[in-house]
Write a protein that holds these residues in place. Structure first.
Motif, PDB file in Angstrom:
ATOM      1  N   TYR A   8     -87.075 -36.098  90.897  1.00  0.00           N
ATOM      2  CA  TYR A   8     -86.080 -36.102  91.971  1.00  0.00           C
ATOM      3  C   TYR A   8     -85.168 -34.886  91.867  1.00  0.00           C
ATOM      4  O   TYR A   8     -84.719 -34.339  92.873  1.00  0.00           O
ATOM      5  CB  TYR A   8     -85.263 -37.398  91.917  1.00  0.00           C
ATOM      6  CG  TYR A   8     -86.139 -38.615  91.724  1.00  0.00           C
ATOM      7  CD1 TYR A   8     -86.947 -39.080  92.755  1.00  0.00           C
ATOM      8  CD2 TYR A   8     -86.205 -39.276  90.491  1.00  0.00           C
ATOM      9  CE1 TYR A   8     -87.781 -40.176  92.571  1.00  0.00           C
ATOM     10  CE2 TYR A   8     -87.031 -40.366  90.300  1.00  0.00           C
ATOM     11  CZ  TYR A   8     -87.821 -40.820  91.341  1.00  0.00           C
ATOM     12  OH  TYR A   8     -88.651 -41.885  91.164  1.00  0.00           O
ATOM     13  N   GLN A   9     -84.909 -34.454  90.653  1.00  0.00           N
ATOM     14  CA  GLN A   9     -84.123 -33.250  90.406  1.00  0.00           C
ATOM     15  C   GLN A   9     -85.014 -32.177  89.800  1.00  0.00           C
ATOM     16  O   GLN A   9     -85.951 -32.461  89.063  1.00  0.00           O
ATOM     17  CB  GLN A   9     -82.943 -33.557  89.481  1.00  0.00           C
ATOM     18  CG  GLN A   9     -81.882 -34.454  90.129  1.00  0.00           C
ATOM     19  CD  GLN A   9     -80.706 -34.714  89.211  1.00  0.00           C
ATOM     20  OE1 GLN A   9     -80.884 -35.083  88.059  1.00  0.00           O
ATOM     21  NE2 GLN A   9     -79.497 -34.525  89.715  1.00  0.00           N
ATOM     22  N   THR A  10     -84.683 -30.950  90.102  1.00  0.00           N
ATOM     23  CA  THR A  10     -85.521 -29.823  89.713  1.00  0.00           C
ATOM     24  C   THR A  10     -85.544 -29.596  88.205  1.00  0.00           C
ATOM     25  O   THR A  10     -84.576 -29.903  87.499  1.00  0.00           O
ATOM     26  CB  THR A  10     -85.043 -28.545  90.424  1.00  0.00           C
ATOM     27  OG1 THR A  10     -85.856 -27.444  90.009  1.00  0.00           O
ATOM     28  CG2 THR A  10     -83.591 -28.235  90.096  1.00  0.00           C
ATOM     29  N   LEU A  25     -81.149 -38.583  95.056  1.00  0.00           N
ATOM     30  CA  LEU A  25     -81.108 -37.380  94.216  1.00  0.00           C
ATOM     31  C   LEU A  25     -81.781 -36.148  94.804  1.00  0.00           C
ATOM     32  O   LEU A  25     -81.438 -35.027  94.399  1.00  0.00           O
ATOM     33  CB  LEU A  25     -81.759 -37.689  92.864  1.00  0.00           C
ATOM     34  CG  LEU A  25     -81.114 -38.830  92.063  1.00  0.00           C
ATOM     35  CD1 LEU A  25     -81.940 -39.135  90.824  1.00  0.00           C
ATOM     36  CD2 LEU A  25     -79.697 -38.458  91.658  1.00  0.00           C
ATOM     37  N   GLN A  68     -86.662 -30.927  95.597  1.00  0.00           N
ATOM     38  CA  GLN A  68     -85.949 -31.472  94.446  1.00  0.00           C
ATOM     39  C   GLN A  68     -84.471 -31.067  94.486  1.00  0.00           C
ATOM     40  O   GLN A  68     -84.127 -29.948  94.847  1.00  0.00           O
ATOM     41  CB  GLN A  68     -86.596 -30.970  93.153  1.00  0.00           C
ATOM     42  CG  GLN A  68     -88.000 -31.516  92.932  1.00  0.00           C
ATOM     43  CD  GLN A  68     -88.668 -30.891  91.729  1.00  0.00           C
ATOM     44  OE1 GLN A  68     -88.875 -29.688  91.697  1.00  0.00           O
ATOM     45  NE2 GLN A  68     -89.014 -31.702  90.741  1.00  0.00           N
ATOM     46  N   GLY A  69     -83.628 -32.013  94.099  1.00  0.00           N
ATOM     47  CA  GLY A  69     -82.196 -31.753  94.062  1.00  0.00           C
ATOM     48  C   GLY A  69     -81.789 -31.022  92.802  1.00  0.00           C
ATOM     49  O   GLY A  69     -82.599 -30.758  91.912  1.00  0.00           O
ATOM     50  N   SER A  70     -80.508 -30.702  92.727  1.00  0.00           N
ATOM     51  CA  SER A  70     -79.954 -30.010  91.563  1.00  0.00           C
ATOM     52  C   SER A  70     -78.575 -30.565  91.287  1.00  0.00           C
ATOM     53  O   SER A  70     -77.834 -30.908  92.223  1.00  0.00           O
ATOM     54  CB  SER A  70     -79.871 -28.502  91.836  1.00  0.00           C
ATOM     55  OG  SER A  70     -79.380 -27.817  90.714  1.00  0.00           O
ATOM     56  N   PRO A  71     -78.186 -30.702  90.005  1.00  0.00           N
ATOM     57  CA  PRO A  71     -76.837 -31.196  89.691  1.00  0.00           C
ATOM     58  C   PRO A  71     -75.762 -30.335  90.348  1.00  0.00           C
ATOM     59  O   PRO A  71     -75.879 -29.102  90.381  1.00  0.00           O
ATOM     60  CB  PRO A  71     -76.771 -31.087  88.163  1.00  0.00           C
ATOM     61  CG  PRO A  71     -78.193 -31.162  87.709  1.00  0.00           C
ATOM     62  CD  PRO A  71     -78.981 -30.464  88.778  1.00  0.00           C
ATOM     63  N   ASP A 103     -82.835 -33.187  97.518  1.00  0.00           N
ATOM     64  CA  ASP A 103     -81.975 -32.333  98.336  1.00  0.00           C
ATOM     65  C   ASP A 103     -81.910 -32.886  99.754  1.00  0.00           C
ATOM     66  O   ASP A 103     -82.869 -32.791 100.520  1.00  0.00           O
ATOM     67  CB  ASP A 103     -82.541 -30.903  98.350  1.00  0.00           C
ATOM     68  CG  ASP A 103     -81.601 -29.911  99.002  1.00  0.00           C
ATOM     69  OD1 ASP A 103     -80.673 -30.362  99.720  1.00  0.00           O
ATOM     70  OD2 ASP A 103     -81.770 -28.694  98.805  1.00  0.00           O
ATOM     71  N   LEU A 130     -80.809 -34.475  83.606  1.00  0.00           N
ATOM     72  CA  LEU A 130     -81.733 -34.184  84.699  1.00  0.00           C
ATOM     73  C   LEU A 130     -82.714 -35.340  84.854  1.00  0.00           C
ATOM     74  O   LEU A 130     -83.232 -35.862  83.865  1.00  0.00           O
ATOM     75  CB  LEU A 130     -82.507 -32.894  84.410  1.00  0.00           C
ATOM     76  CG  LEU A 130     -81.667 -31.622  84.274  1.00  0.00           C
ATOM     77  CD1 LEU A 130     -82.523 -30.477  83.764  1.00  0.00           C
ATOM     78  CD2 LEU A 130     -81.013 -31.263  85.600  1.00  0.00           C
ATOM     79  N   HIS A 131     -82.954 -35.726  86.104  1.00  0.00           N
ATOM     80  CA  HIS A 131     -83.871 -36.826  86.395  1.00  0.00           C
ATOM     81  C   HIS A 131     -84.998 -36.279  87.272  1.00  0.00           C
ATOM     82  O   HIS A 131     -84.814 -36.034  88.455  1.00  0.00           O
ATOM     83  CB  HIS A 131     -83.144 -37.966  87.110  1.00  0.00           C
ATOM     84  CG  HIS A 131     -83.922 -39.245  87.132  1.00  0.00           C
ATOM     85  ND1 HIS A 131     -83.416 -40.420  87.662  1.00  0.00           N
ATOM     86  CD2 HIS A 131     -85.166 -39.559  86.692  1.00  0.00           C
ATOM     87  CE1 HIS A 131     -84.310 -41.372  87.539  1.00  0.00           C
ATOM     88  NE2 HIS A 131     -85.388 -40.876  86.963  1.00  0.00           N
ATOM     89  N   HIS A 132     -86.153 -36.069  86.650  1.00  0.00           N
ATOM     90  CA  HIS A 132     -87.322 -35.531  87.353  1.00  0.00           C
ATOM     91  C   HIS A 132     -88.182 -36.686  87.873  1.00  0.00           C
ATOM     92  O   HIS A 132     -88.181 -37.769  87.298  1.00  0.00           O
ATOM     93  CB  HIS A 132     -88.149 -34.665  86.406  1.00  0.00           C
ATOM     94  CG  HIS A 132     -87.323 -33.716  85.579  1.00  0.00           C
ATOM     95  ND1 HIS A 132     -86.524 -32.746  86.134  1.00  0.00           N
ATOM     96  CD2 HIS A 132     -87.156 -33.605  84.235  1.00  0.00           C
ATOM     97  CE1 HIS A 132     -85.920 -32.075  85.173  1.00  0.00           C
ATOM     98  NE2 HIS A 132     -86.278 -32.588  83.999  1.00  0.00           N
TER      99      HIS A 132
END
Length: 453
Positions: A104-106, A445, A77-80, A447, A100-102
């Motif tokens: 795809y993002q943590t 999005l 998962q990515g991070s801003p 990592d 935050l978009h889960h």
């Protein structure tokens, strides 16, 4: 005492009355009849299934099979970017809202946000709703520890979250033992809103002490496992009006006091339905006046009659309506003279589509709301639900670009609903490339440095 009543009932769940019988399509008639008799069911309660009766059992085969080429590739998962540069989530929130978009993002920034209630001596209080959180939850452990350290912790635990009752009862007991105030919501209404509010003691430029509010609002549960499997949006914000509204919602739930008029949030079962109909009718009015008019909405289900009637009226007035409805949809698109301008599709892919995103053109103002509610009677009239606006222009564009546009362009995992109620799967036409919304969002999005590991 609702908790005690549930504790007494849960052991009896496995002995409850049967409501339907599912058998394989080739099940002998005499065996099906014997089962119907044993479970005291009628012929109308019998469902013959083509293929495995219990698909959930098939998941065990995936873990046993050594066929990596047939499995989804692992992703990180990515991070801003701003949180990579500045790990203090509250410091980043003071500068600007975080979207935050889960999955795809943590979900880690939300965990860090809650942990501030434990580690930051200036955090005085934290309030949170809990619908589904699982047996093992770092968020709940953080709330328990915060209460132990003397922080003012208020948790609204929904004991009637289906199949999560036992876990929620256990968490409620632990929280109470640690000194937290545990509230079981409003009688007769499930608390389904996803809210957290943190109150911190700070100083202004003149050195005067003030109380600063920080809020998290989401479309999905505070559940560590589902944040890797469900698509959801979460907003971390210090916007004064939104934080004030969140505080009012907690006041209403925990004290039964009537909530003051909210400035930004739509709250079910009180104002959400009315605001929703007003937004649809405003698009209808704009279309009749020759202005731009467009509605895009993504949700799990659409069955509420008044909303459907309002959408039909909007379509007849010329409003373009795009709906992304994962599950049940009682509206029929493409019916001549009724819903010519409505298109409905469902996306079935690697992740469970779960976020609710509502877009109203509003004559170019582009109103965007995220919500915990579907357009169903139970959500709009029998639950505590919240819809919240995305006010930051850049984040609003992100919601549209990530939560709506890819799904409308999907020609790989999309199923389109026809006017007769049937679905057909879309496929690329001619030389067009296949586009799967979820895969596209993973590419954008997740990592990138960890891709392919």
């Amino acid at each position: 005492n609702l908790r005690q009543a549930l504790q007494g009932e849960l052991p009896q769940r496995q002995f409850g009355l049967a409501v339907r019988l599912e058998v394989a399509s080739n099940c002998p008639a005499h065996l099906a009849q014997m089962l119907l008799h044993q479970f005291e069911l009628q012929e109308a309660d019998l469902y013959r299934c083509d293929g495995p009766v219990n698909l959930a059992r098939m998941s065990a085969l995936v873990d046993e099979a050594d066929l990596d080429e047939h499995k989804y590739p692992v992703f990180v998962q990515g991070s801003p970017a701003r949180l990579k540069e500045q790990p203090d989530v509250l410091a980043v929130m003071r500068q600007r809202d975080i979207l935050l978009h889960h999955p795809y993002q943590t979900f880690d920034p939300v965990v860090d946000f809650i942990r501030k209630a434990v580690d930051d001596p200036d955090v005085l209080a934290i309030k949170q709703t809990v619908y589904r959180t699982g047996v093992n939850s770092v968020l709940m452990e953080a709330l328990v520890e915060a209460a132990r350290r003397g922080k003012e912790v208020t948790v609204v635990v929904e004991l009637l979250a289906r199949f999560d009752e036992e876990a929620n009862i256990n968490w409620a007991e632990r929280l109470e033992q640690a000194g937290a105030q545990v509230v079981y919501g409003v009688f007769g209404l499930k608390t389904h809103a996803k809210l957290a509010l943190l109150i911190r003691r700070e100083r202004d430029a003149a050195g005067k002490t003030l109380l600063q509010s920080y809020a998290h609002l989401g479309t999905g549960n505070y559940h560590p496992r589902t944040t890797r499997m469900y698509t959801d949006f979460g907003l971390l914000t210090t916007h004064p009006e939104i934080c004030s509204d969140v505080s009012e919602v907690f006041l209403h739930i925990t004290s039964l006091a009537k909530a003051n008029r909210l400035k930004r949030l739509w709250l079910a079962p009180f104002t959400m339905h009315r605001h929703l109909l007003d937004a649809i009718r405003r698009e209808t009015r704009h279309a009749k006046e020759g202005k731009r008019a467009h509605i895009i909405a993504k949700m799990n289900a659409l069955v509420e009659e008044a909303v459907i009637d309002a959408l039909y009226a909007a379509s007849s007035a010329g409003v373009k309506i795009d709906l992304i409805v994962r599950g049940a949809c009682a509206l029929r698109p493409g019916v001549a003279g009724l819903s010519d301008n409505i298109r409905v599709r469902s996306i079935l892919g690697r992740f469970l589509e779960h976020h609710r995103v509502w877009y109203f053109d509003n004559d170019g103002n582009d109103d965007v709301y995220l919500a915990s509610a579907d357009w169903m009677g139970r959500n709009l009239f029998r639950r505590i639900e919240v819809a919240f606006p995305i006010l930051d222009r850049e984040l609003k564009a992100r919601v549209v670009d990530e939560g709506l546009k890819p799904y409308l362009a999907d020609n790989h995992d999309a199923w389109e609903l026809a006017s007769d109620g049937s679905y057909h799967r879309l496929a690329p036409k001619g030389r067009a490339h296949a586009l799967a919304a979820q895969q596209e969002l993973l590419h954008r999005l997740a990592d990138a440095t960890a891709r392919g590991r």
